[in-house]
Design an enzyme around this catalytic site. Structure first.
Site, PDB file in Angstrom:
ATOM      1  N   ALA A 100       0.843  -1.194   0.000  1.00 33.87           N
ATOM      2  CA  ALA A 100       0.000   0.000   0.000  1.00 33.87           C
ATOM      3  C   ALA A 100       0.876   1.241   0.000  1.00 33.87           C
ATOM      4  O   ALA A 100       2.087   1.168   0.206  1.00 33.87           O
ATOM      5  CB  ALA A 100      -0.891  -0.002   1.247  1.00 33.87           C
ATOM      6  N   LYS A 101       0.215   2.361  -0.234  1.00 37.42           N
ATOM      7  CA  LYS A 101       0.924   3.649  -0.280  1.00 37.42           C
ATOM      8  C   LYS A 101       1.703   3.899   0.994  1.00 37.42           C
ATOM      9  O   LYS A 101       2.804   4.442   0.982  1.00 37.42           O
ATOM     10  CB  LYS A 101      -0.079   4.777  -0.474  1.00 37.42           C
ATOM     11  CG  LYS A 101      -0.250   5.113  -1.926  1.00 37.42           C
ATOM     12  CD  LYS A 101      -0.606   6.559  -2.121  1.00 37.42           C
ATOM     13  CE  LYS A 101      -0.371   6.875  -3.584  1.00 37.42           C
ATOM     14  NZ  LYS A 101      -1.059   7.918  -4.152  1.00 37.42           N
ATOM     15  N   ARG A 102       1.087   3.493   2.134  1.00 37.17           N
ATOM     16  CA  ARG A 102       1.742   3.800   3.402  1.00 37.17           C
ATOM     17  C   ARG A 102       3.082   3.058   3.537  1.00 37.17           C
ATOM     18  O   ARG A 102       3.888   3.363   4.399  1.00 37.17           O
ATOM     19  CB  ARG A 102       0.798   3.494   4.579  1.00 37.17           C
ATOM     20  CG  ARG A 102       0.553   2.044   4.809  1.00 37.17           C
ATOM     21  CD  ARG A 102      -0.600   1.796   5.769  1.00 37.17           C
ATOM     22  NE  ARG A 102      -1.317   0.620   5.360  1.00 37.17           N
ATOM     23  CZ  ARG A 102      -1.001  -0.605   5.726  1.00 37.17           C
ATOM     24  NH1 ARG A 102       0.001  -0.793   6.560  1.00 37.17           N
ATOM     25  NH2 ARG A 102      -1.685  -1.633   5.291  1.00 37.17           N
ATOM     26  N   GLY A 106       5.215   3.247   1.337  1.00 36.15           N
ATOM     27  CA  GLY A 106       6.143   4.013   0.500  1.00 36.15           C
ATOM     28  C   GLY A 106       6.058   3.603  -0.959  1.00 36.15           C
ATOM     29  O   GLY A 106       6.888   3.996  -1.767  1.00 36.15           O
TER      30      GLY A 106
END
Ligand code: GLU
Length: 489
Positions: free
Chosen positions: A254-256, A258
Site C-alpha cells: 500500500a501507499k503507506r 512508500g
C-alpha cells in the site's frame, strides 16, 4: 521458439500508474527485448467509470522515463491497431454476436433489481455470489418476448457447468479451477460497451500476442479466458503470472509502505536506472545473489524461468539504498542534468539554465554526490550556493555565532582570505585554520563559525571545497554579514 514473440502491456488508465503495473511492464519489455520480439502497448479503457483523464499520458511518460519503449501502440501505430480499446468497440460487438449466434453466449435481460436481490439472497444463504444463469435457458418464446418489449440486455459468455479448466502457467505450473465456480460473465454491457474480460481476450488474439505476463491477481480470471479462447477455437497464449508484491510483514502493498507510482518516484528524485534495477528484482531472480545490475546485465539474465512464485517484499529502504549507489556511480555531467529539474522547481535555477549555470552546477555536484540518496534532497542542501542572503539555522547561530569574540574571529578569517594569492581549496583551508589559531580558535572552533557564516548551516559538504566553489567575493561578503548576527550587549 517457433513463433516470433509478441507481448503486450495492457494498463487501464485509472490514475497514476501503480508501481506493481510498472513492474509488469518491465518484465514484459525485458522478455520482448530478450527474444527480439515486439512489445505492444495497449490501453484498456473500457471501464469508463474508472477512467481518469490524463492517465494514459502518465502511463506513457512512466514507460518513457524507465526507457521501456514500445514498438506498437499509441503514438507508434502498428498493423494491429487501434491500440486503445475504446476505439475497438465495434470489434467486440462483432465477436460477441458471433458467439451468441453459435450458442456460446447469450443475451441476458435480467434487471439490475433482480441481480441485486439475487445477490442478497445468495449472501444470506452463505452461497458465493454469481449469476444464476436464468437467461441462459430462456425458451425461444421468452426470448422473443423480451426482444419485442425492447428490454435492455447484456451479453454473457457461457461457462461450462461442470468439469475442470486447467491451464499451464510458466511461473506457477498447472492450475485447475472447477468450472461450476465460473460465472457466465458479462462481455458486452447494455450500453454496448465491452468489459475487460472479453475485450482483453479478443485483443490478445487479434494482436497475435504469444505470451501474457501480468500480476497474479489475474490468475483466477484466467480459466474464464481459457474457456473464451475455446469458444472461439483460438489457441491461448502462454501465461506467466508474476508474484504478489507485499509491504513489510507480508501485508498487501500500500501507499503507506512508500509504494507510490513510478512518476512519483521520479519526482522524489529516484534515478530511472535505480527504479529499473529495483523493480526487476521484485519477483525475478538472476539465479545468483547479484543486486546492483545494469540494464544490460538484467536483459542478459532475464528469463521467465527466473520469475519467482513467492511474494516479493517491496522494500523501499532498498530502493533508496540502490538509488544512492546509482547516484554515486553517475558521471558529473549526467548527475547535473538529472538535478536540473529539481533545482528549477526549487527556483534555484531558471527554467532554461545557461551554460554558466550548468558549469556552476557541475562544480557543486561532486561536493554532494557522496551523501545524497534522493535527488529531491539536493535543492535544500545546495540552496546556499545560490542564495543572495542566507537562511541561517537559528540553533547553529546560537551555538557558533553568538559569542563576543565571534566578530573578531570572522574578521581575521576574512582578512586572511582576502590576502590569499590563489583561491584554492588548500589555500583556503590553510588561511582559515591559521587565522583561527591566531585568535586562539583552532580546528572546530573556527571551522564551525565559518561554516555557519558562509553556508548558514551546521552540516553540509566539505567547507573548504564549498568555499572554493562559492568564490572569494561571496565568502568575504558572507563573513561580514554574519558579524551582524552576533548579539550586541
Ligand atoms: N487492464 C488490465 C490491468 O490494467 C490488464 C490485465 C492483463 O494484463 O491482462 O490490470
Amino acid at each position: 521458439m517457433s513463433q516470433p514473440v509478441r507481448v503486450r502491456y495492457a494498463p487501464s488508465p485509472t490514475g497514476s500508474p501503480h508501481i506493481g503495473n510498472t513492474r509488469t511492464a518491465l518484465f514484459t519489455w525485458l522478455f520482448a527485448r530478450g527474444h527480439g520480439g515486439v512489445f505492444v502497448l495497449r490501453i484498456e479503457d473500457t471501464d469508463r467509470e474508472r477512467f481518469v483523464p490524463g492517465s494514459q499520458e502518465m502511463i506513457e511518460e512512466g514507460l518513457r522515463w524507465l526507457g521501456l519503449d514500445w514498438d506498437e501502440g499509441p503514438g507508434k501505430g502498428g498493423d494491429y491497431g487501434p491500440y486503445v480499446q475504446s476505439e475497438r468497440l465495434g470489434l467486440y460487438r462483432e465477436y460477441s454476436d458471433q458467439l451468441v449466434a453459435e450458442g456460446k453466449a447469450y443475451r441476458c435481460y435480467c434487471t439490475q433489481d433482480r441481480l441485486t436481490s439475487m445477490r442478497e439472497q445468495q449472501t444470506a444463504a452463505g452461497l458465493p455470489p454469481g449469476y444464476d444463469r436464468r437467461c441462459r435457458d430462456l425458451t425461444p418464446e421468452q426470448r422473443a418476448e423480451e426482444e419485442a418489449k425492447g428490454s435492455p440486455f447484456v451479453i454473457r459468455i457461457k461457462m461450462p457447468l461442470d468439469g475442470v479448466t486447467t491451464f499451464h502457467d510458466e511461473v506457477l505450473g498447472d492450475i485447475s479451477f472447477e468450472n461450476r465456480l465460473l460465472d457466465d460473465f458479462v462481455a458486452i454491457k447494455s450500453d454496448g460497451g465491452s468489459l475487460y474480460n472479453f475485450a482483453n481476450v479478443v485483443d490478445d488474439h487479434l494482436m497475435g500476442i504469444t505470451h501474457i505476463i501480468r500480476g497474479n491477481e489475474f490468475v483466477s480470471s484466467t480459466p474464464r479466458f481459457i474457456n473464451l479462447y475455446n469458444h472461439f477455437g483460438w489457441e491461448p497464449p502462454k501465461f506467466a503470472h508474476c508474484s504478489l508484491l507485499t509491504g513489510p510483514g507480508g501485508a498487501k502493498l500500500a501507499k503507506r509502505h512508500g509504494a507510490v507510482g513510478v512518476l512519483e518516484y521520479r519526482d522524489q528524485g529516484m534515478l530511472p536506472e535505480a527504479v529499473f534495477n529495483f523493480l526487476s528484482l521484485l519477483g525475478w531472480s538472476p539465479g545468483d545473489d547479484r543486486e546492483l545490475m545494469s540494464r544490460d546485465e538484467i536483459l542478459q539474465a532475464f528469463s521467465l524461468e527466473g520469475l519467482t512464485k513467492h511474494p516479493a517484499f517491496f522494500d523501499v529502504e532498498k530502493l533508496v539504498w540502490m538509488n544512492g549507489e546509482y547516484i554515486r556511480s553517475c558521471s558529473i555531467d549526467r548527475l547535473a542534468e538529472l538535478l536540473v529539474p529539481h533545482l528549477v522547481s526549487a527556483a534555484l535555477l531558471p527554467a532554461d539554465p545557461s551554460e554558466a549555470d550548468l558549469a556552476y552546477l557541475k562544480r557543486i555536484v561532486p561536493l554532494i554526490q557522496e551523501r545524497v540518496k534522493r535527488l529531491s534532497e539536493v535543492p535544500e542542501q545546495v540552496a546556499f550556493f545560490y542564495a543572495d542572503s542566507l537562511d541561517y539555522d537559528p540553533k547553529g547561530v546560537k551555538k557558533w555565532l553568538s559569542s563576543a569574540e565571534t566578530p573578531a574571529l570572522l574578521r581575521s578569517v576574512a582578512d586572511a582570505l582576502g590576502d590569499l594569492d590563489a583561491w584554492t581549496i588548500d589555500g583556503i583551508e590553510a588561511a582559515v585554520r591559521s587565522a583561527g589559531e591566531s585568535m586562539g580558535a583552532s580546528g572546530g572552533k573556527v571551522i564551525h563559525p565559518v561554516r555557519m557564516a558562509v553556508t548558514g548551516r551546521t552540516t553540509g559538504p566539505g567547507l573548504f571545497e564549498a568555499m572554493e566553489v562559492l568564490g572569494r567575493d561571496r565568502c568575504l561578503h558572507r563573513l561580514k554579514a554574519a558579524e551582524g548576527l552576533v548579539p550586541v550587549d
